[in-house]
Scaffold this active site. Structure first.
Site, PDB file in Angstrom:
ATOM      1  N   HIS A  34       0.797  -1.229   0.000  1.00 42.98           N
ATOM      2  CA  HIS A  34       0.000   0.000   0.000  1.00 42.98           C
ATOM      3  C   HIS A  34       0.829   1.277   0.000  1.00 42.98           C
ATOM      4  CE1 HIS A  34       0.989  -0.019   4.258  1.00 42.98           C
ATOM      5  NE2 HIS A  34       0.278  -1.114   4.466  1.00 42.98           N
ATOM      6  N   HIS A 125      -4.129  -0.374  -4.937  1.00 37.95           N
ATOM      7  CA  HIS A 125      -4.115  -0.557  -3.484  1.00 37.95           C
ATOM      8  C   HIS A 125      -4.138   0.771  -2.712  1.00 37.95           C
ATOM      9  CE1 HIS A 125      -3.491  -4.755  -4.325  1.00 37.95           C
ATOM     10  NE2 HIS A 125      -2.371  -4.494  -4.948  1.00 37.95           N
ATOM     11  N   ASP A 130      -8.557   3.093  -5.686  1.00 38.62           N
ATOM     12  CA  ASP A 130      -9.367   1.877  -5.797  1.00 38.62           C
ATOM     13  C   ASP A 130     -10.858   2.217  -5.830  1.00 38.62           C
ATOM     14  OD1 ASP A 130      -7.128   0.306  -5.830  1.00 38.62           O
ATOM     15  OD2 ASP A 130      -7.369  -0.510  -3.815  1.00 38.62           O
TER      16      ASP A 130
END
Length: 296
Positions: A34, A125, A130
């Protein structure tokens, strides 16, 4: 960690949005996935700081997420920690929806679906990216679902209110597990007979060899007033199966027990003409019911 939520209008346009980095107070986990480091998150708002804005955005809406069970579980757990209640009555999983559409993609990951629909994903991510990608995917996915007459995997959520007034959210357990334990309000009328309609209360098992997803078939089974069973036994009314294996599987078990086997496409068509069954209460003699109640 970070959180992002978009509120969409009926035409799919973004009405409201929320995005924030969050200080989890613990190690942020796989930074290589991330991209968020402990230094980046130190001093950022906590979930409790943004929860009121998040709840306001979610209120009265269906929560849509790619693998909604994970996202719902995360939100429910964080909400409980700050003694908040999610105002969510229903959820929809876009992984399950995409699975029902037979898109022919290598997998159902968000980045794969984005590529399939020609949508550019800038930061995989990343919570906001997203969410934006999912919002763009949703339009063609819903259009494809209408074309294929696929049922949308919208599920109601459950919550418990304890005597002290505390509300907790149950996790979204697999529909197969819940449906197999769910009592049917209609008595089992017995075996299905080819050429005759389905009757409410019939017990239906699903083989692995079916073209529709099990979740969609189970939703249709329950909606029609039929009972879902995860086992094939003498009380099973029929098994939905497209190709019977010669030595294993529910289709094979059905053939061994003499339980009728119905192809998936035929079963779907027959759901349009299910006839009413007899409620279980009709099979209980009133006097016997009084005797049973007196035992408690």
């Amino acid at each position: 960690m970070s959180v992002a939520a978009l509120a969409l209008s009926d035409d799919g346009n973004v009405e409201k949005s929320l995005y924030s980095l969050l200080d989890p107070g613990v190690d942020p986990g796989p930074t290589h996935v991330h991209g968020l480091t402990a230094e980046m998150l130190d001093g950022q708002p906590t979930f409790g700081d943004i929860v009121d804005d998040l709840l306001e955005l979610l209120r009265g809406r269906t929560l849509v997420a790619h693998n909604v069970g994970f996202d719902y579980g995360f939100l429910a757990a964080e909400a409980e920690l700050v003694e908040a209640a999610l105002p969510i009555e229903s959820v929809m999983c876009t992984v399950e929806l995409a699975r029902r559409l037979d898109l022919g993609t290598e997998n159902l990951r968000l980045e794969t679906l984005a590529g399939h629909w020609g949508i550019t994903q800038m930061k995989p991510h990343d919570a906001l990216d997203d969410a934006m990608v999912l919002a763009q995917i949703l339009k063609p996915v819903l259009a494809r679902a209408r074309e294929r007459s696929a049922w949308l995997p919208v599920r109601s959520v459950t919550r418990r209110t304890w005597p002290n007034g505390r509300v907790t959210h149950d996790q979204l357990r697999p529909l197969k597990v819940l449906a197999a334990r769910m009592p049917c309000p209609y008595a089992n009328p017995g075996r299905f007979v080819a050429g005759r309609p389905l009757v409410q209360g019939m017990r239906v098992a699903l083989a692995a060899e079916v073209s529709h997803t099990h979740e969609e078939l189970i939703e249709r089974i329950l909606h029609a007033g039929l009972a879902y069973t995860d086992a094939v036994d003498p009380h099973t009314s029929l098994v939905v199966c497209d190709h019977i294996s010669t030595d294993q599987g529910k289709g094979y078990q059905a053939s061994e027990l003499g339980v009728p086997v119905v192809p998936g496409a035929e079963f779907i068509r027959s759901l349009d003409s299910v006839i009413g069954g007899a409620a279980i209460d009709e099979f209980v003699d009133p006097a016997a019911r009084d005797d049973q109640l007196a035992l408690f």
